[in-house]
Scaffold this motif. Sequence first.
Motif, PDB file in Angstrom:
ATOM      1  N   SER A  13       0.790  -1.012  -0.196  1.00  0.00           N
ATOM      2  CA  SER A  13      -0.023  -0.174  -0.113  1.00  0.00           C
ATOM      3  C   SER A  13       1.076   1.347   0.073  1.00  0.00           C
ATOM      4  CB  SER A  13      -0.704  -0.049   1.365  1.00  0.00           C
ATOM      5  OG  SER A  13      -1.401   1.168   1.334  1.00  0.00           O
ATOM      6  N   LEU A  14       0.311   2.175  -0.499  1.00  0.00           N
ATOM      7  CA  LEU A  14       1.041   3.506  -0.353  1.00  0.00           C
ATOM      8  C   LEU A  14       0.807   4.400   0.764  1.00  0.00           C
ATOM      9  CD1 LEU A  14       0.357   4.945  -3.937  1.00  0.00           C
ATOM     10  CD2 LEU A  14       2.655   4.699  -3.077  1.00  0.00           C
ATOM     11  N   ALA A  15       0.131   3.781   1.762  1.00  0.00           N
ATOM     12  CA  ALA A  15      -0.215   4.498   3.048  1.00  0.00           C
ATOM     13  C   ALA A  15       0.932   5.021   3.799  1.00  0.00           C
ATOM     14  CB  ALA A  15      -1.110   3.751   4.035  1.00  0.00           C
ATOM     15  N   PRO A  16       2.214   3.833   3.837  1.00  0.00           N
ATOM     16  CA  PRO A  16       3.420   4.460   4.517  1.00  0.00           C
ATOM     17  C   PRO A  16       3.768   5.677   3.657  1.00  0.00           C
ATOM     18  CG  PRO A  16       3.405   2.317   4.407  1.00  0.00           C
ATOM     19  CD  PRO A  16       2.070   2.506   3.401  1.00  0.00           C
ATOM     20  N   ALA A  17       3.838   5.554   2.420  1.00  0.00           N
ATOM     21  CA  ALA A  17       4.514   6.530   1.477  1.00  0.00           C
ATOM     22  C   ALA A  17       3.822   8.143   1.965  1.00  0.00           C
ATOM     23  CB  ALA A  17       4.575   6.165   0.204  1.00  0.00           C
ATOM     24  N   SER A  18       2.463   7.866   2.044  1.00  0.00           N
ATOM     25  CA  SER A  18       1.896   9.273   2.317  1.00  0.00           C
ATOM     26  C   SER A  18       1.909   9.868   3.762  1.00  0.00           C
ATOM     27  CB  SER A  18       0.299   9.105   2.007  1.00  0.00           C
ATOM     28  OG  SER A  18      -0.228   8.123   3.001  1.00  0.00           O
ATOM     29  N   GLU A  19       2.306   9.024   4.719  1.00  0.00           N
ATOM     30  CA  GLU A  19       2.503   9.326   6.009  1.00  0.00           C
ATOM     31  C   GLU A  19       3.336  10.832   6.210  1.00  0.00           C
ATOM     32  OE1 GLU A  19       1.105  10.091   9.680  1.00  0.00           O
ATOM     33  OE2 GLU A  19       0.396   8.671   8.309  1.00  0.00           O
ATOM     34  N   PRO A  20       4.683  10.679   5.513  1.00  0.00           N
ATOM     35  CA  PRO A  20       5.575  11.855   5.686  1.00  0.00           C
ATOM     36  C   PRO A  20       4.939  13.209   5.272  1.00  0.00           C
ATOM     37  CG  PRO A  20       6.886   9.836   4.780  1.00  0.00           C
ATOM     38  CD  PRO A  20       5.432   9.739   4.921  1.00  0.00           C
ATOM     39  N   MET A  21       4.323  13.206   4.361  1.00  0.00           N
ATOM     40  CA  MET A  21       3.255  14.323   3.940  1.00  0.00           C
ATOM     41  C   MET A  21       2.558  14.717   4.622  1.00  0.00           C
ATOM     42  SD  MET A  21       3.400  16.582   1.194  1.00  0.00           S
ATOM     43  CE  MET A  21       2.371  17.797   0.573  1.00  0.00           C
ATOM     44  N   ARG A  22       1.543  13.915   5.219  1.00  0.00           N
ATOM     45  CA  ARG A  22       0.495  14.007   6.133  1.00  0.00           C
ATOM     46  C   ARG A  22       1.421  14.907   7.391  1.00  0.00           C
ATOM     47  NH1 ARG A  22      -3.203   9.265   7.222  1.00  0.00           N
ATOM     48  NH2 ARG A  22      -4.355  10.983   8.390  1.00  0.00           N
ATOM     49  N   ALA A  23       2.602  14.321   7.946  1.00  0.00           N
ATOM     50  CA  ALA A  23       3.136  14.782   9.225  1.00  0.00           C
ATOM     51  C   ALA A  23       3.644  16.217   8.829  1.00  0.00           C
ATOM     52  CB  ALA A  23       3.972  13.953   9.472  1.00  0.00           C
ATOM     53  N   LEU A  24       4.096  16.379   7.578  1.00  0.00           N
ATOM     54  CA  LEU A  24       4.531  17.795   7.160  1.00  0.00           C
ATOM     55  C   LEU A  24       3.513  18.692   7.126  1.00  0.00           C
ATOM     56  CD1 LEU A  24       7.327  19.098   6.021  1.00  0.00           C
ATOM     57  CD2 LEU A  24       6.352  18.542   3.839  1.00  0.00           C
ATOM     58  N   VAL A  25       2.293  18.492   6.715  1.00  0.00           N
ATOM     59  CA  VAL A  25       1.339  19.296   6.580  1.00  0.00           C
ATOM     60  C   VAL A  25       0.801  19.604   7.977  1.00  0.00           C
ATOM     61  CG1 VAL A  25      -1.089  19.631   5.794  1.00  0.00           C
ATOM     62  CG2 VAL A  25       0.598  18.852   4.207  1.00  0.00           C
ATOM     63  N   ALA A  26       0.611  18.721   8.964  1.00  0.00           N
ATOM     64  CA  ALA A  26       0.252  18.711  10.334  1.00  0.00           C
ATOM     65  C   ALA A  26       1.016  19.600  10.907  1.00  0.00           C
ATOM     66  CB  ALA A  26       0.118  17.411  10.783  1.00  0.00           C
ATOM     67  N   SER A  27       2.149  19.547  10.748  1.00  0.00           N
ATOM     68  CA  SER A  27       3.376  20.473  11.586  1.00  0.00           C
ATOM     69  C   SER A  27       3.119  21.742  10.955  1.00  0.00           C
ATOM     70  CB  SER A  27       4.652  19.871  11.333  1.00  0.00           C
ATOM     71  OG  SER A  27       5.143  20.243   9.826  1.00  0.00           O
ATOM     72  N   LEU A  66       0.130  23.369  10.344  1.00  0.00           N
ATOM     73  CA  LEU A  66      -1.262  23.967  10.533  1.00  0.00           C
ATOM     74  C   LEU A  66      -1.162  24.933  11.691  1.00  0.00           C
ATOM     75  CD1 LEU A  66      -3.448  21.035   9.542  1.00  0.00           C
ATOM     76  CD2 LEU A  66      -3.238  23.071   8.469  1.00  0.00           C
ATOM     77  N   PRO A  67      -0.702  24.497  12.917  1.00  0.00           N
ATOM     78  CA  PRO A  67      -0.876  25.325  14.206  1.00  0.00           C
ATOM     79  C   PRO A  67      -0.617  26.849  14.239  1.00  0.00           C
ATOM     80  CG  PRO A  67       0.338  23.348  14.840  1.00  0.00           C
ATOM     81  CD  PRO A  67       0.314  23.553  13.210  1.00  0.00           C
ATOM     82  N   PRO A  68       0.340  27.405  13.559  1.00  0.00           N
ATOM     83  CA  PRO A  68       0.406  29.032  13.537  1.00  0.00           C
ATOM     84  C   PRO A  68      -0.329  29.465  12.125  1.00  0.00           C
ATOM     85  CG  PRO A  68       2.408  27.907  12.193  1.00  0.00           C
ATOM     86  CD  PRO A  68       1.572  26.903  12.850  1.00  0.00           C
ATOM     87  N   LEU A 127      -6.620  30.337   6.365  1.00  0.00           N
ATOM     88  CA  LEU A 127      -5.758  29.445   5.549  1.00  0.00           C
ATOM     89  C   LEU A 127      -5.737  27.942   5.958  1.00  0.00           C
ATOM     90  CD1 LEU A 127      -3.821  29.626   3.093  1.00  0.00           C
ATOM     91  CD2 LEU A 127      -2.100  30.241   4.832  1.00  0.00           C
ATOM     92  N   ARG A 128      -6.031  27.653   7.019  1.00  0.00           N
ATOM     93  CA  ARG A 128      -6.057  26.197   7.516  1.00  0.00           C
ATOM     94  C   ARG A 128      -6.620  25.316   6.593  1.00  0.00           C
ATOM     95  NH1 ARG A 128      -6.454  26.246  14.028  1.00  0.00           N
ATOM     96  NH2 ARG A 128      -4.455  27.545  14.438  1.00  0.00           N
TER      97      ARG A 128
END
Length: 526
Positions: free
Chosen positions: A347-361, A363-365, A370-371
């Motif tokens: 599955s591509l799920a493990p490959a998509s996780e770094p991108m999701r973590a990058l976006v999540a980091s 968001l807070p500020p 724009l969020r």
Amino acid sequence: MNVARCLERLDEAVDATRALGLPVDDATAVSERARTRLGLGGDAYVVALIGGTGVGKSSLLNALAGTEVAAAGAKRPTTDQAVAWVPRQRRGELTSVLEWLGVDRVSEHAGNGMASVAVLDLPDLDSVAREHRARVDQLLPRIDAVAWVVDPEKYKDLVLHDTYLRAWSRRLPHQVVVLNRTDLLPDGSATRVREDLRAELDDAGLREVPVLTTQARRGGSGVEELRRWLTAESDDKTVVAERLAADIREAIGDLARRAAVTDGLAPPLVTAERREAALRDIAGAAIALVDPRGLEAQAVAATRLSARRRGTGPLGVLTSALYRWSGRARASANPATYLRHWRERGSLAPASEPMRALVASALPPLPSTLRPAVAALAEPANIERGLAAAIDRAIDDEARDLRVPASVLWSAIGAGQFVVAALLVFAAIWFASLFVLDHPAVGSVALPLLGPVPSPVLFLAGVLLAGYVLTLLLRLHAGWVARRWARRVVSRIRSGVESRIRGSVFLPLDAIEAARSRLAAAMKDC
């Protein structure tokens, strides 16, 4: 002040904001309003007297005019419609402006140093009649300058300070606060109240806004100072342009703030270091699906099959054909097909996780506006779709021109195998002659441990050993060539995947960054 250039920058900011999926209705309204105001022409500007109930706006206008222009009295609210006091010689050019403002109650004056000023007396902004405040809110965006009128009882009014003064401070380059009805104060108190009002304005960031004191009803004290302010402003033919430019700048600034752009700067949502780290992680997970070990096994099998045809002598063609006819070549010696079936290996799920973590980091500020646009980048389906496309394109580019490597050494080994085959034929003839001839003369060779060994046997063993060494050399060399080839293929696919991830998976992020940069640029040139 180049309003046309500011409008161009506002259009660019609106386009950039639309690209982010953010609302632009307020900004487009500013653009339309500015273009309409510019189209009306004329040198005269419009200043409005705005304030709460009973602060003496109408009395102040009458004091300026020297006659009754607006009704003033104890009845509240007194002013229910906007009243205009305009210079007679500019009445014609002001007609279109007044029609745009929706003002039809007009009084004229001879000028008297105010030939470029049209003064409006607006309804009360805190009236019990809601339509009065609505009328003020409707007209205020179209007014060129404002005189905020207060009195000793209402100079700290929260509605005036919070809803109007603070909100409109950056949009009104030309404004003044008039402390009217100071005759109601005991002797010596007017200065104290004025200083208190000045402190209130300073605390609100309105240090540049002047404060005047007047007594509109009793002798008109201070009215001449207001008149001087009006005539001083009217000498500057850029009042309208500066008002429009300020409105446009604020509209651009509002769009920019929604996109996390401040002071003309658009800091990246994610740092280059974090982005590169995420890219490496994504590419690594994608390459894991390509399966370098499996590809190497396929490459070795395919290369050895090619080497067998060239380097195994007269039996090579036969064994290679049997290998292909058995289907083993298709199953275990087809690197191109193996590459194209990468989806079957996980599955591509493990490959998509770094991108999701990058976006999540990131968001807070960010501002809440724009969020949503940035959070959409972390949608697994979108990421996996982009990754799949990147892997497919990289593999297709590589598999399209995938050619099994060859070596001159294999042909040389093949020639040696032909010699071995010929010698084996000779050995077979030699052994056959031993059974045909009577008492053939056969020599022997004394070997350690084995003793005397007949020459034909020794010859045959030597030929077989030579054939085995050549076969082993062919196998080892083909495997070495295949592994080097497989590593090059994987390296090219990795580079292709990384470059395509930049152009597909990171493309939405790049589009957001580009739009924010355009917003930052629009802020700097108006």
